[in-house]
Design a protein around this motif. Structure first.
Motif, PDB file in Angstrom:
ATOM      1  N   UNK A 132       0.956   0.497  -9.623  1.00  0.00           N
ATOM      2  CA  UNK A 132       0.035   0.690 -10.738  1.00  0.00           C
ATOM      3  C   UNK A 132      -0.180  -0.607 -11.514  1.00  0.00           C
ATOM      4  N   UNK A 133       0.836  -1.441 -11.563  1.00  0.00           N
ATOM      5  CA  UNK A 133       0.731  -2.661 -12.371  1.00  0.00           C
ATOM      6  C   UNK A 133       0.280  -3.886 -11.577  1.00  0.00           C
ATOM      7  N   UNK A 134       0.627  -3.939 -10.280  1.00  0.00           N
ATOM      8  CA  UNK A 134       0.376  -5.152  -9.504  1.00  0.00           C
ATOM      9  C   UNK A 134      -0.501  -4.907  -8.274  1.00  0.00           C
ATOM     10  N   UNK A 135      -1.378  -3.929  -8.334  1.00  0.00           N
ATOM     11  CA  UNK A 135      -2.264  -3.641  -7.198  1.00  0.00           C
ATOM     12  C   UNK A 135      -3.062  -4.893  -6.831  1.00  0.00           C
ATOM     13  N   UNK A 136      -3.032  -5.243  -5.567  1.00  0.00           N
ATOM     14  CA  UNK A 136      -3.768  -6.406  -5.096  1.00  0.00           C
ATOM     15  C   UNK A 136      -3.088  -7.736  -5.334  1.00  0.00           C
ATOM     16  N   UNK A 137      -1.952  -7.734  -5.994  1.00  0.00           N
ATOM     17  CA  UNK A 137      -1.277  -8.994  -6.308  1.00  0.00           C
ATOM     18  C   UNK A 137       0.009  -9.195  -5.541  1.00  0.00           C
ATOM     19  N   UNK A 138       0.495  -8.136  -4.844  1.00  0.00           N
ATOM     20  CA  UNK A 138       1.712  -8.302  -4.050  1.00  0.00           C
ATOM     21  C   UNK A 138       1.583  -7.505  -2.766  1.00  0.00           C
ATOM     22  N   UNK A 139       2.303  -7.961  -1.749  1.00  0.00           N
ATOM     23  CA  UNK A 139       2.322  -7.302  -0.448  1.00  0.00           C
ATOM     24  C   UNK A 139       3.411  -6.233  -0.494  1.00  0.00           C
ATOM     25  N   UNK A 140       2.999  -4.978  -0.577  1.00  0.00           N
ATOM     26  CA  UNK A 140       3.964  -3.894  -0.736  1.00  0.00           C
ATOM     27  C   UNK A 140       4.767  -3.645   0.531  1.00  0.00           C
ATOM     28  N   UNK A 141       4.296  -4.149   1.660  1.00  0.00           N
ATOM     29  CA  UNK A 141       5.078  -4.069   2.895  1.00  0.00           C
ATOM     30  C   UNK A 141       6.339  -4.919   2.799  1.00  0.00           C
ATOM     31  N   UNK A 142       6.254  -6.017   2.080  1.00  0.00           N
ATOM     32  CA  UNK A 142       7.426  -6.885   1.892  1.00  0.00           C
ATOM     33  C   UNK A 142       8.235  -6.495   0.663  1.00  0.00           C
ATOM     34  N   UNK A 143       7.583  -5.858  -0.299  1.00  0.00           N
ATOM     35  CA  UNK A 143       8.268  -5.478  -1.531  1.00  0.00           C
ATOM     36  C   UNK A 143       9.195  -4.281  -1.295  1.00  0.00           C
ATOM     37  N   UNK A 144       8.790  -3.364  -0.421  1.00  0.00           N
ATOM     38  CA  UNK A 144       9.601  -2.174  -0.128  1.00  0.00           C
ATOM     39  C   UNK A 144      11.040  -2.503   0.240  1.00  0.00           C
ATOM     40  N   UNK A 145      11.253  -3.375   1.251  1.00  0.00           N
ATOM     41  CA  UNK A 145      12.636  -3.739   1.595  1.00  0.00           C
ATOM     42  C   UNK A 145      13.390  -4.417   0.445  1.00  0.00           C
ATOM     43  N   UNK A 146      12.671  -5.185  -0.368  1.00  0.00           N
ATOM     44  CA  UNK A 146      13.295  -5.845  -1.525  1.00  0.00           C
ATOM     45  C   UNK A 146      13.796  -4.796  -2.524  1.00  0.00           C
ATOM     46  N   UNK A 147      12.965  -3.794  -2.797  1.00  0.00           N
ATOM     47  CA  UNK A 147      13.368  -2.720  -3.710  1.00  0.00           C
ATOM     48  C   UNK A 147      14.546  -1.963  -3.121  1.00  0.00           C
TER      49      UNK A 147
END
Length: 152
Positions: A132-147
């Motif tokens: 909701x906050x960073x749509x279009x600004x981060x690759x959520x495919x890479x963020x998922x494993x980080x989370x």
């Protein structure tokens, strides 16, 4: 000026400058947005979709074209891969600057704290907050494993 207005202004400029490739990409963007407007009306929503939805559409278009370019490269169709990359460049003009690696990590930590996430079961809430906050600004495919690493 909304994102939709910026796209339409760029479309008019491309028409005046007779930039055929840029014009076709901008028309594809407009068509995708209008399709989403129509789908939203079918779901009972009124008016035009928000800038956040437009950003999500643009991010999806970029991802599709990057995958196509990769497939064309593997098949030896360099000219088609270059065309896809040119479309990506036009679409990315309307996306906000992507977050750096350190900014992404800080955003993940902030989202975990804001949602009071403590275990992997809270991953959905954290990801929703980030989207909701960073749509279009981060690759959520890479963020998922980080989370997952931070919560696991």
């Amino acid at each position: 000026m909304t994102l939709r207005d910026k796209i339409n202004a760029s479309l008019k400029d491309a028409m005046k400058a007779k930039e055929a490739d840029r014009l076709s990409t901008l028309r594809l963007i407009n068509a995708a947005i209008k399709d989403r407007d129509i789908a939203a009306r079918g779901e009972g929503e009124e008016g035009l979709v928000s800038d956040e939805v437009v950003l999500a559409i643009l991010a999806k278009m970029v991802k599709q074209r990057q995958e196509s370019a990769r497939a064309y490269d593997e098949a030896g169709r360099i000219e088609l891969a270059e065309k896809e990359r040119a479309e990506v460049a036009v679409i990315e003009e309307f996306l906000p600057r992507p977050l750096s690696e350190s900014e992404t990590e800080a955003a993940v930590d902030e989202a975990i704290a804001a949602t009071e996430a403590t275990s992997i079961r809270d991953m959905g809430r954290v990801m929703a907050a980030l989207k909701s906050r960073y749509a279009g600004r981060m690759d959520f495919g890479r963020v998922g494993p980080l989370v997952r690493d931070r919560l696991g």
